[in-house]
Design a protein around this motif. Structure first.
Motif, PDB file in Angstrom:
ATOM      1  N   TRP A 133       2.753   4.832 -10.838  1.00 18.55           N
ATOM      2  CA  TRP A 133       4.460   4.114 -11.392  1.00 18.55           C
ATOM      3  C   TRP A 133       4.031   2.500 -10.450  1.00 18.55           C
ATOM      4  O   TRP A 133       5.425   1.705 -11.090  1.00 18.55           O
ATOM      5  N   ALA A 134       3.522   2.684  -9.713  1.00 16.56           N
ATOM      6  CA  ALA A 134       3.683   0.910  -8.902  1.00 16.56           C
ATOM      7  C   ALA A 134       1.960   0.627  -9.488  1.00 16.56           C
ATOM      8  O   ALA A 134       1.645   0.810  -8.377  1.00 16.56           O
ATOM      9  N   PRO A 135       1.475   0.158 -10.458  1.00 22.80           N
ATOM     10  CA  PRO A 135       0.206  -0.140 -10.605  1.00 22.80           C
ATOM     11  C   PRO A 135      -0.448  -1.511  -9.883  1.00 22.80           C
ATOM     12  O   PRO A 135      -1.194  -2.096  -9.759  1.00 22.80           O
ATOM     13  N   GLU A 136       0.581  -2.466  -9.392  1.00 23.91           N
ATOM     14  CA  GLU A 136       0.256  -3.043  -7.761  1.00 23.91           C
ATOM     15  C   GLU A 136      -0.485  -2.634  -6.975  1.00 23.91           C
ATOM     16  O   GLU A 136      -0.674  -3.131  -6.063  1.00 23.91           O
ATOM     17  N   LEU A 137       0.054  -1.549  -6.226  1.00 24.51           N
ATOM     18  CA  LEU A 137       0.123  -0.979  -5.131  1.00 24.51           C
ATOM     19  C   LEU A 137      -1.734  -0.626  -4.814  1.00 24.51           C
ATOM     20  O   LEU A 137      -2.416   0.132  -5.593  1.00 24.51           O
ATOM     21  N   ARG A 138      -1.685  -0.990  -4.083  1.00 24.52           N
ATOM     22  CA  ARG A 138      -3.377  -0.251  -2.777  1.00 24.52           C
ATOM     23  C   ARG A 138      -2.976   0.837  -2.858  1.00 24.52           C
ATOM     24  O   ARG A 138      -1.981   1.239  -2.265  1.00 24.52           O
ATOM     25  N   LEU A 139      -4.060   1.966  -3.033  1.00 27.14           N
ATOM     26  CA  LEU A 139      -3.335   3.126  -2.644  1.00 27.14           C
ATOM     27  C   LEU A 139      -4.777   3.793  -2.000  1.00 27.14           C
ATOM     28  O   LEU A 139      -5.903   3.787  -2.132  1.00 27.14           O
ATOM     29  N   GLY A 140      -3.771   5.491  -1.360  1.00 29.87           N
ATOM     30  CA  GLY A 140      -5.783   5.768  -0.717  1.00 29.87           C
ATOM     31  C   GLY A 140      -4.988   7.150   0.264  1.00 29.87           C
ATOM     32  O   GLY A 140      -3.875   6.561   0.545  1.00 29.87           O
TER      33      GLY A 140
ATOM     34  N   ASP B  51       1.060  -0.934  -0.324  1.00 33.36           N
ATOM     35  CA  ASP B  51      -0.205   0.269   0.351  1.00 33.36           C
ATOM     36  C   ASP B  51       1.452   0.971  -0.137  1.00 33.36           C
ATOM     37  O   ASP B  51       1.972   1.442   0.184  1.00 33.36           O
ATOM     38  N   ALA B  52       0.620   2.776  -0.761  1.00 34.59           N
ATOM     39  CA  ALA B  52       0.758   3.819  -0.440  1.00 34.59           C
ATOM     40  C   ALA B  52      -0.394   4.546   0.599  1.00 34.59           C
ATOM     41  O   ALA B  52      -1.429   5.074  -0.283  1.00 34.59           O
ATOM     42  N   TRP B  53       0.148   4.890   1.001  1.00 34.42           N
ATOM     43  CA  TRP B  53      -0.930   5.999   1.460  1.00 34.42           C
ATOM     44  C   TRP B  53      -0.437   7.600   1.747  1.00 34.42           C
ATOM     45  O   TRP B  53       0.501   7.892   2.295  1.00 34.42           O
ATOM     46  N   SER B  54      -1.105   8.470   1.441  1.00 33.68           N
ATOM     47  CA  SER B  54      -1.075   9.962   1.528  1.00 33.68           C
ATOM     48  C   SER B  54      -1.649  10.670   2.348  1.00 33.68           C
ATOM     49  O   SER B  54      -1.857   9.981   2.942  1.00 33.68           O
ATOM     50  N   ALA B  55      -1.125  11.486   2.651  1.00 30.37           N
ATOM     51  CA  ALA B  55      -1.959  12.469   4.285  1.00 30.37           C
ATOM     52  C   ALA B  55      -2.073  14.028   3.407  1.00 30.37           C
ATOM     53  O   ALA B  55      -1.506  14.613   2.190  1.00 30.37           O
ATOM     54  N   GLU B  56      -3.391  14.783   4.499  1.00 31.82           N
ATOM     55  CA  GLU B  56      -2.970  16.210   3.713  1.00 31.82           C
ATOM     56  C   GLU B  56      -3.189  17.382   4.701  1.00 31.82           C
ATOM     57  O   GLU B  56      -3.936  16.966   5.511  1.00 31.82           O
ATOM     58  N   THR B  57      -2.184  17.944   5.545  1.00 30.43           N
ATOM     59  CA  THR B  57      -1.947  18.988   6.541  1.00 30.43           C
ATOM     60  C   THR B  57      -1.822  20.145   5.692  1.00 30.43           C
ATOM     61  O   THR B  57      -2.148  20.953   5.200  1.00 30.43           O
ATOM     62  N   ASN B  58      -0.002  20.081   5.869  1.00 32.42           N
ATOM     63  CA  ASN B  58       0.416  21.668   5.550  1.00 32.42           C
ATOM     64  C   ASN B  58       1.517  21.411   4.357  1.00 32.42           C
ATOM     65  O   ASN B  58       1.808  22.814   3.764  1.00 32.42           O
ATOM     66  N   GLY B  59       0.993  20.360   3.528  1.00 26.14           N
ATOM     67  CA  GLY B  59       2.373  19.897   2.827  1.00 26.14           C
ATOM     68  C   GLY B  59       2.045  19.704   0.880  1.00 26.14           C
ATOM     69  O   GLY B  59       0.732  20.396   0.724  1.00 26.14           O
TER      70      GLY B  59
END
Length: 318
Positions: free
Chosen positions: A53-60, A32-40
Motif C-alpha cells: 500500500w505504501a512502498p515508501e515506508l520503512r516497516l518493522g 515508518d509503520a511498526w506493528s505489534a503482537e499481543t492478543n490482536g
C-alpha cells in the motif's frame, strides 16, 4: 525530524479499512509503520499489506516474541517481509512477557536474555544465506538454510528495557526498541545503549485536551502493563518504583479499582502523551531532543477524533 512512525493496525479499524490511511502516510510525513503482537493481529500480516500500500515506508514489528515461533520460522517470516519491502524492513525481536509466552501460549519463559541473544545470532546467519547447524544455549538448529535469503539482510533490533539487554543491543544488534517511558527517561536508556545505535520507542498518544479523559484511559493502560514483571522492573530501574508501589500492592491484592485510583497523575502525564494535537507533537519532539531516534506513535482514541483524523492531526507536517 528524520523519522516519525505510526503503530498499525489502529484501534477500532479492521485491516482492510487501513488501506487508504496507510497509503496516505508518506505524504503526511510519516516514514515508518511498526506493528505489534499481543492478543490482536499477528506482527507480520499488517506489514505485508503496508508494504504494497505504501512502498515508501520503512516497516518493522515491535516486537515479535522469540519464544512463540521456532527460530527457522522467524527467519522465514523475516525473509518474506524483506522480499516484499527490500531495504525497508527491520526485524524487531524481544522476549515479550511471561503473560504472553507462558500463560497464553504454554511455553516456559526461561532464560530470556539468552533466548534473545541466541535468536539474534541465529537470524544473522540464516538471513545472510548461511546453512546453520549450531547448538545454542537455548535451542539447537540442525542444518537449516533459507530457500531464498534476502538480497539485503534486514537490520535486527532488540526490545530492551534494562541495562543487560540494552548492552546486548549495542554490541550485537542494529538498535533497540523500548516503550512506556518519559522524555527524560530516554537519557537513562541512552546511557546504557550508547549514542550511536538507533533507538526506537512506541509512544502512547491520546490527542485530547480533556486531561481527565486522557488520565482515565492512561491509568487502565498503565495498570495493565506496569504490573507485568518485566515492566515493573523497568520502572524500578527508571526510578518509579516508589511512585507505582501502591498500584502494584493493590493489584497484587486483587483490588483492581484501588490499583487504578492510586496511580499518580504525574506518572500518567509522564508516560502518556496527551493534549491538543499541537501539544502532542511538541511532546513527541521532546523525546527526540533527549536522544530518541525514531518515535512510533500508538494512537489512543480520545478527543472525539476518528482514527484517520488523529493520524492526520498528529502527522509531523500537520
Amino acid at each position: 525530524m528524520s523519522r516519525w512512525g505510526l503503530t498499525i493496525p489502529l484501534t477500532g479499524l479492521s485491516l482492510a479499512e487501513h488501506q487508504e490511511i496507510v497509503t496516505s502516510l508518506p505524504a503526511l510525513g510519516y516514514t515508518d509503520a511498526w506493528s505489534a503482537e499481543t492478543n490482536g493481529t499477528d506482527a507480520f500480516t499488517p506489514l505485508a499489506l503496508a508494504s504494497q500500500w505504501a512502498p515508501e515506508l520503512r516497516l518493522g514489528p515491535a516486537i515479535v516474541p522469540v519464544y512463540t515461533r521456532g527460530p527457522a520460522l522467524l527467519a522465514q517470516q523475516a525473509a518474506t517481509l524483506a522480499d516484499l519491502a527490500p531495504g525497508r524492513f527491520v526485524m524487531g525481536i524481544g522476549t515479550s512477557s511471561d503473560t504472553i509466552v507462558e500463560r497464553w501460549n504454554g511455553i516456559p519463559f526461561e532464560e530470556p536474555y539468552k533466548r534473545v541473544r541466541d535468536t539474534l545470532r541465529f537470524l544473522r546467519r540464516a538471513l545472510s544465506g548461511e546453512k546453520v547447524k549450531e547448538e545454542y544455549d537455548t535451542f539447537t538448529v540442525k542444518g537449516f538454510k533459507l530457500e531464498k535469503a534476502p538480497d539485503t539482510p534486514p537490520p535486527i533490533v532488540l526490545a530492551a528495557l534494562r541495562p543487560g539487554m540494552l548492552r546486548l543491543a549495542a554490541r550485537e544488534a542494529d538498535g533497540a526498541i523500548t516503550n512506556w517511558l518519559a522524555p527524560k527517561d530516554v537519557r537513562t536508556v541512552r546511557s546504557e545503549l550508547g549514542e550511536e545505535p538507533e533507538l526506537i520507542a512506541r509512544l502512547f498518544v491520546c490527542p485530547t485536551e480533556n486531561a481527565d479523559e486522557a488520565r482515565a484511559i492512561g491509568r487502565w493502560m498503565i495498570a495493565a502493563y506496569m504490573t507485568v514483571p518485566v515492566y515493573k522492573a523497568f520502572h524500578e530501574w527508571l526510578g518509579r518504583g516508589e511512585a507505582l508501589k501502591a498500584m502494584n500492592d493493590a493489584w497484587a491484592a486483587g483490588d483492581r479499582k484501588r490499583a487504578l485510583e492510586v496511580i499518580p497523575d504525574e506518572v500518567v502525564d509522564d508516560l502518556v502523551v496527551h493534549g491538543s494535537p499541537e501539544a502532542c507533537r511538541a511532546r513527541v519532539r521532546e523525546y527526540v531532543e533527549n536522544g530518541l531516534t525514531t518515535p512510533v506513535l500508538a494512537i489512543v482514541p480520545g478527543g472525539g477524533l476518528s482514527a484517520a483524523d488523529a493520524v492526520r492531526a498528529l502527522a509531523p507536517d500537520a
